[in-house]
Design an enzyme around this catalytic site. Structure first.
Site, mmCIF file in Angstrom:
data_model
loop_
_atom_site.group_PDB
_atom_site.id
_atom_site.type_symbol
_atom_site.label_atom_id
_atom_site.label_comp_id
_atom_site.label_asym_id
_atom_site.label_seq_id
_atom_site.Cartn_x
_atom_site.Cartn_y
_atom_site.Cartn_z
ATOM 1 N N GLY A 37 0.824 -1.210 0.000
ATOM 2 C CA GLY A 37 0.000 0.000 0.000
ATOM 3 C C GLY A 37 0.850 1.248 0.000
ATOM 4 N N ASN A 38 0.215 2.370 0.225
ATOM 5 C CA ASN A 38 0.965 3.632 0.290
ATOM 6 C C ASN A 38 0.343 4.527 1.359
ATOM 7 O OD1 ASN A 38 -1.074 5.484 -1.036
ATOM 8 N ND2 ASN A 38 -0.827 3.928 -2.624
ATOM 9 N N ARG A 39 0.952 5.674 1.584
ATOM 10 C CA ARG A 39 0.568 6.510 2.734
ATOM 11 C C ARG A 39 -0.529 7.523 2.428
ATOM 12 N NH1 ARG A 39 5.834 9.073 4.966
ATOM 13 N NH2 ARG A 39 4.319 10.230 6.192
ATOM 14 N N SER A 40 -1.137 7.443 1.259
ATOM 15 C CA SER A 40 -2.179 8.430 0.951
ATOM 16 C C SER A 40 -3.352 8.290 1.932
ATOM 17 C CB SER A 40 -2.687 8.225 -0.476
ATOM 18 O OG SER A 40 -3.778 9.077 -0.698
ATOM 19 N N ALA A 61 -3.866 7.776 -4.997
ATOM 20 C CA ALA A 61 -2.503 7.290 -5.214
ATOM 21 C C ALA A 61 -2.635 5.837 -5.655
ATOM 22 C CB ALA A 61 -1.694 7.401 -3.937
#
Ligand code: CTP
Length: 410
Positions: free
Chosen positions: A208-211, A276
């Site tokens: 995943g990502n931090r958005s 994102a």
């Protein structure tokens, strides 16, 4: 700097939510004066409002006579917010009545006035209320569209008070920019993506990502309150309240997001790609949880490229497949490197993606992700560039929606 905010509270079950709103304002450093209607006090006592605001609470015009409170409170306010605004309160305000302290204050306010309606769906949809809302908007007030969802009892439909955080964010926007919420997107359909995709590895793990989704949610919130019919494709932004008046579609992975965009883009006037989206996904997704084993070494994860949703929409439009879609907005979170600064990379991305506007944020050093404030640039396909001054994500959203509205007007 703290501002003077009058919070009007009308007599509806949602009056208890005004407490959280008052709290949000005082915690932001504002001076709050609460003016309930007489019937609001059937739901929340004056003592609660006095304790939360630290100011006296009255409902009628025959108190604080030497201070002429019924005139001064409105004159001196930087913002008046009425939450909840009931059908009866909207009707009295639209007619210009002054039969209690709240309506008298509304008549003397020179500042922005924000009504957050809450009532049963039938009342909201009744032609009398529809007319009153139109009248108040014509008089220059901002009347929020209510949220849809569960009302008192078993009823569902539009009429719920927007969440206090959401009302507070829109109120702060009006304090920063009094003209930030015109009804200029009536009849327009906007498709907005927000959040960060998750690419599953097995039933419990993902890449995943931090958005956080905050920027895209703010765009959806502002666009809806400017009259647009908004669908928000949200991916893993569960910490945020659904924006009022917005149709929600929830997805998880980039592929699901791509499918949802493909389905909804043909009927949209504008696409705002704030999500994102993961560029790659694991080739193999295990059906059962992967075990680390007794003495096995970690193995590499083989990845495959995801579709570029933004570029896909741009090329589908160029091929004539999306005749209605006239505005495509991309986002870029960039850092500078040895090849060039943030704007250098952003201009290259705008050219590469082919969208109409690119919203650029500088990231790194704790900037942008999960933060409530942001700054950046808007780069337009015609070469125009404008700075997005440092401000809340709601203020940034209002500038982004300005750009979309401007391009939709042609
Ligand atoms: N985007 C998309 N589909 C992808 C990746 C990105 O639609 N598979 C969109 C994002 O929603 C955003 C824009 O493209 O609006 C730019 O995202 P970014 O990740 O910065 O773009 P990339 O093409 O992945 O650029 P980079 O080479 O910098 O990773």
């Amino acid at each position: 700097m703290g501002k003077r905010i009058v919070v009007g509270v009308a007599g509806g079950i949602a009056a208890y939510k005004a407490c959280a709103l008052i709290r949000a304002f005082t915690e932001a450093g504002h001076q709050v004066r609460v003016i309930p209607t007489e019937s609001a006090l059937n739901f929340v006592g004056a003592a609660t409002f006095e304790a939360l605001s630290g100011q006296p609470v009255h409902t009628g015009v025959f108190t604080e006579i030497p201070e002429v409170a019924h005139v001064r409170l409105g004159q001196q306010a930087d913002l008046v917010v009425v939450a909840p605004a009931t059908a009866d309160l909207l009707s009295r305000a639209a007619a210009g009545r002054a039969d209690d302290l709240l309506t008298a204050t509304l008549l003397t306010a020179h500042c922005p006035v924000l009504f957050a309606p809450a009532m049963h769906t039938e009342m909201w949809l009744h032609p009398a209320t529809v007319d009153n809302v139109a009248t108040l908007r014509r008089h220059g007030a901002v009347v929020l569209d209510p949220a849809a969802g569960r009302l008192t009892g078993v009823d569902r439909g539009p009429g719920r008070l927007p969440e206090p955080d959401e009302i507070a964010a829109l109120a702060e926007l009006l304090l920063a920019r009094a003209d930030a919420l015109p009804r200029d997107l009536d009849g327009r359909r906007l498709l907005i993506t927000a959040g960060g995709t998750r690419e599953p590895l097995d039933p419990v793990r993902f890449i995943g990502n931090r958005s956080s989704g905050k920027q895209g949610y703010a765009v959806a919130r502002v666009a809806a309150q400017r009259g647009a019919e908004v669908t928000l494709i949200a991916t893993n932004a569960t910490a945020l309240p659904d924006p009022a008046g917005v149709a929600m579609v929830r997805v998880g992975s980039a592929a699901e997001l791509a499918d949802a965009v493909a389905k909804l883009a043909p009927e949209s006037d504008a696409l705002v790609m704030a999500a994102a989206v993961a560029d790659f996904r694991p080739v193999h997704v295990a059906d059962a949880k992967m075990k680390k084993g007794a003495d096995s070494e970690p193995s590499g994860i083989e990845l495959v490229r995801n579709p570029d949703v933004l570029a896909g929409a741009v090329s589908a439009r160029a091929d004539g497949q999306l005749p209605k879609l006239s505005v495509i907005v991309g986002f870029a979170a960039e850092t500078g490197d040895e090849n060039g600064d943030v704007l250098f990379h952003a201009r290259a991305k705008l050219a590469r993606k082919g969208c109409d506007v690119l919203v650029v944020n500088a990231v790194g050093d704790g900037k942008a992700f999960e933060m409530d404030h942001n700054a950046g640039w808007l780069l337009f396909a015609d070469g125009t560039e404008s700075v997005l001054e440092h401000g809340s994500k709601t203020e940034m959203a209002s500038r982004i929606v300005d750009a979309v509205a401007g391009l939709l007007r042609g």
